[in-house]
Design an enzyme around this catalytic site. Structure first.
Site, PDB file in Angstrom:
ATOM      1  N   ASN A   1     -13.745  15.514  -2.731  1.00  0.00           N
ATOM      2  CA  ASN A   1     -14.382  14.227  -3.026  1.00  0.00           C
ATOM      3  C   ASN A   1     -15.898  14.420  -3.079  1.00  0.00           C
ATOM      4  O   ASN A   1     -16.444  15.266  -2.376  1.00  0.00           O
ATOM      5  CB  ASN A   1     -14.052  13.237  -1.902  1.00  0.00           C
TER       6      ASN A   1
ATOM      7  N   HIS B   1     -19.406  12.332  -2.403  1.00  0.00           N
ATOM      8  CA  HIS B   1     -19.845  11.123  -1.705  1.00  0.00           C
ATOM      9  C   HIS B   1     -21.373  11.019  -1.762  1.00  0.00           C
ATOM     10  O   HIS B   1     -22.070  12.011  -1.557  1.00  0.00           O
ATOM     11  CB  HIS B   1     -19.372  11.161  -0.244  1.00  0.00           C
TER      12      HIS B   1
ATOM     13  N   ARG C   1       0.821  -1.218   0.000  1.00  0.00           N
ATOM     14  CA  ARG C   1       0.000   0.000   0.000  1.00  0.00           C
ATOM     15  C   ARG C   1       0.861   1.277   0.000  1.00  0.00           C
ATOM     16  O   ARG C   1       0.516   2.263  -0.640  1.00  0.00           O
ATOM     17  CB  ARG C   1      -0.888  -0.033   1.248  1.00  0.00           C
TER      18      ARG C   1
ATOM     19  N   LEU D   1      -6.932   7.766   0.460  1.00  0.00           N
ATOM     20  CA  LEU D   1      -5.625   8.312   0.080  1.00  0.00           C
ATOM     21  C   LEU D   1      -4.661   8.282   1.263  1.00  0.00           C
ATOM     22  O   LEU D   1      -5.047   8.565   2.400  1.00  0.00           O
ATOM     23  CB  LEU D   1      -5.767   9.761  -0.399  1.00  0.00           C
TER      24      LEU D   1
ATOM     25  N   ASP E   1      -9.452  14.412   3.809  1.00  0.00           N
ATOM     26  CA  ASP E   1      -8.393  14.311   4.815  1.00  0.00           C
ATOM     27  C   ASP E   1      -8.019  12.837   4.964  1.00  0.00           C
ATOM     28  O   ASP E   1      -8.406  12.022   4.118  1.00  0.00           O
ATOM     29  CB  ASP E   1      -8.818  14.982   6.134  1.00  0.00           C
ATOM     30  N   ALA E   2      -7.322  12.492   6.031  1.00  0.00           N
ATOM     31  CA  ALA E   2      -6.813  11.120   6.144  1.00  0.00           C
ATOM     32  C   ALA E   2      -7.897  10.101   6.504  1.00  0.00           C
ATOM     33  O   ALA E   2      -7.670   8.901   6.410  1.00  0.00           O
ATOM     34  CB  ALA E   2      -5.691  11.082   7.179  1.00  0.00           C
ATOM     35  N   GLY E   3      -9.080  10.569   6.893  1.00  0.00           N
ATOM     36  CA  GLY E   3     -10.140   9.640   7.276  1.00  0.00           C
ATOM     37  C   GLY E   3     -10.966   9.188   6.088  1.00  0.00           C
ATOM     38  O   GLY E   3     -10.712   9.564   4.943  1.00  0.00           O
TER      39      GLY E   3
ATOM     40  N   ASP F   1     -14.081   9.753   4.302  1.00  0.00           N
ATOM     41  CA  ASP F   1     -15.178  10.719   4.101  1.00  0.00           C
ATOM     42  C   ASP F   1     -15.400  11.610   5.328  1.00  0.00           C
ATOM     43  O   ASP F   1     -16.542  11.915   5.692  1.00  0.00           O
ATOM     44  CB  ASP F   1     -16.485   9.984   3.731  1.00  0.00           C
TER      45      ASP F   1
ATOM     46  N   ARG G   1     -10.748   4.483  -3.148  1.00  0.00           N
ATOM     47  CA  ARG G   1      -9.617   4.165  -2.267  1.00  0.00           C
ATOM     48  C   ARG G   1      -9.395   5.306  -1.296  1.00  0.00           C
ATOM     49  O   ARG G   1      -9.633   6.467  -1.637  1.00  0.00           O
ATOM     50  CB  ARG G   1      -8.327   4.012  -3.080  1.00  0.00           C
TER      51      ARG G   1
HETATM   52  C1  GAR Z   1     -20.494   8.369  -7.226  1.00  0.00           C
HETATM   53  O1  GAR Z   1     -21.858   8.288  -6.940  1.00  0.00           O
HETATM   54  C2  GAR Z   1     -19.723   8.785  -6.003  1.00  0.00           C
HETATM   55  O2  GAR Z   1     -20.462   9.551  -5.130  1.00  0.00           O
HETATM   56  C3  GAR Z   1     -19.385   7.452  -5.389  1.00  0.00           C
HETATM   57  O3  GAR Z   1     -19.084   6.632  -6.478  1.00  0.00           O
HETATM   58  C4  GAR Z   1     -19.918   6.996  -7.564  1.00  0.00           C
HETATM   59  C5  GAR Z   1     -19.078   7.016  -8.819  1.00  0.00           C
HETATM   60  O4  GAR Z   1     -19.882   7.197  -9.929  1.00  0.00           O
HETATM   61  N1  GAR Z   1     -18.288   7.578  -4.493  1.00  0.00           N
HETATM   62  C6  GAR Z   1     -18.221   6.957  -3.320  1.00  0.00           C
HETATM   63  O5  GAR Z   1     -19.047   6.165  -2.937  1.00  0.00           O
HETATM   64  C7  GAR Z   1     -16.999   7.305  -2.508  1.00  0.00           C
HETATM   65  N2  GAR Z   1     -17.139   6.917  -1.149  1.00  0.00           N
HETATM   66  P1  GAR Z   1     -19.268   7.590 -11.336  1.00  0.00           P
HETATM   67  O6  GAR Z   1     -18.067   6.692 -11.583  1.00  0.00           O
HETATM   68  O7  GAR Z   1     -20.384   7.307 -12.296  1.00  0.00           O
HETATM   69  O8  GAR Z   1     -18.901   9.040 -11.277  1.00  0.00           O
END
Ligand code: GAR
Length: 212
Positions: A106, A108, A64, A92, A140-142, A144, A90
């Site tokens: 990001n 979410h 990793r 970061l 950040d490091a967590g 979400d 992933r």
């Molecule tokens: C999105 O809905 C995004 O919010 C989610 O992945 C999807 C990607 O869709 N991300 C997460 O769940 C991160 N924790 P896409 O590839 O069609 O943009």
């Protein structure tokens, strides 16, 4: 503002950002798309659009730390002003976080701090909430956990599956993420890892802008 977009999957958010750029609604320039999965459909779309793509794979058993170093090196080589995680699945590590403090955002599919992680829509359904949505936040490091920049809400409706809820949430993601990128580009949102000066602009009708 030069941006690098990190993706793992379909790339609908990448497409939404490209559409907003084409429509003159997002003042950003995509200098690269980086994926941890070489089969990510988002890469095909980026290739077809003539955007530089890079793959930094992480397979089971891979080191990793080495992957985090390689990812940081790849992103740094593209010289972005901002890094956008658009479906990058992933967490970061420090090499990238330390190189771009407060410059990574990001999207979410849940109203954070509720339902972080890989299955936001399913977790929201399991909890029985009546409203869910999406969040754009600083990374950040967590998982979400970084400061929230903007959110948009959607209803949970009778008979929803994780998929149908996610589809409804993504409609809002596709509006919110390009809008936030634009607001950062024009200086209406100032990113700082410890404090986000929140936008006063009306980013979308269903956007919830918390008080500063
Ligand atoms: C999105 O809905 C995004 O919010 C989610 O992945 C999807 C990607 O869709 N991300 C997460 O769940 C991160 N924790 P896409 O590839 O069609 O943009």
């Amino acid at each position: 503002m030069d941006i690098v977009i990190l993706v793992s999957g379909r790339g609908s958010n990448l497409k939404a950002i490209c559409s907003a750029i084409d429509a003159g609604k997002c003042d950003a320039n995509i200098v690269g798309v980086v994926s941890d999965r070489k089969k990510a459909a988002a890469l095909e779309f980026a290739d077809a659009r003539g955007i530089q793509t890079r793959v930094v794979s992480l397979r089971k058993g891979d080191d990793r730390d080495l992957w985090n170093d390689a990812l940081a090196k790849t992103v740094v080589s593209l010289k972005p002003d901002l890094i956008v995680l658009a479906g990058f699945m992933r967490v970061l590590g420090t090499p990238l976080l330390e190189r771009f403090p407060g410059r990574i955002i990001n999207v979410h599919p849940a109203l954070l701090p509720a339902f972080p992680g890989h299955s936001g829509p399913q977790d929201a359904l399991d909890a029985g909430v009546r409203i869910s949505g999406c969040t754009v936040h600083i990374v950040d490091a967590g998982v979400d956990t970084g400061p929230i920049i903007a959110q948009a809400a959607v209803p949970v409706v009778e008979g929803d599956s994780a998929e149908s809820l996610h589809t409804r949430i993504q409609v809002q993601e596709h509006r919110l993420l390009p809008a936030v990128i634009h607001q950062i580009a024009i200086g209406a949102i100032t990113l700082n890892p410890l404090r986000v000066r929140r936008p006063v602009a009306d980013l979308s009708r269903s956007l919830t802008v918390p008080d500063a």
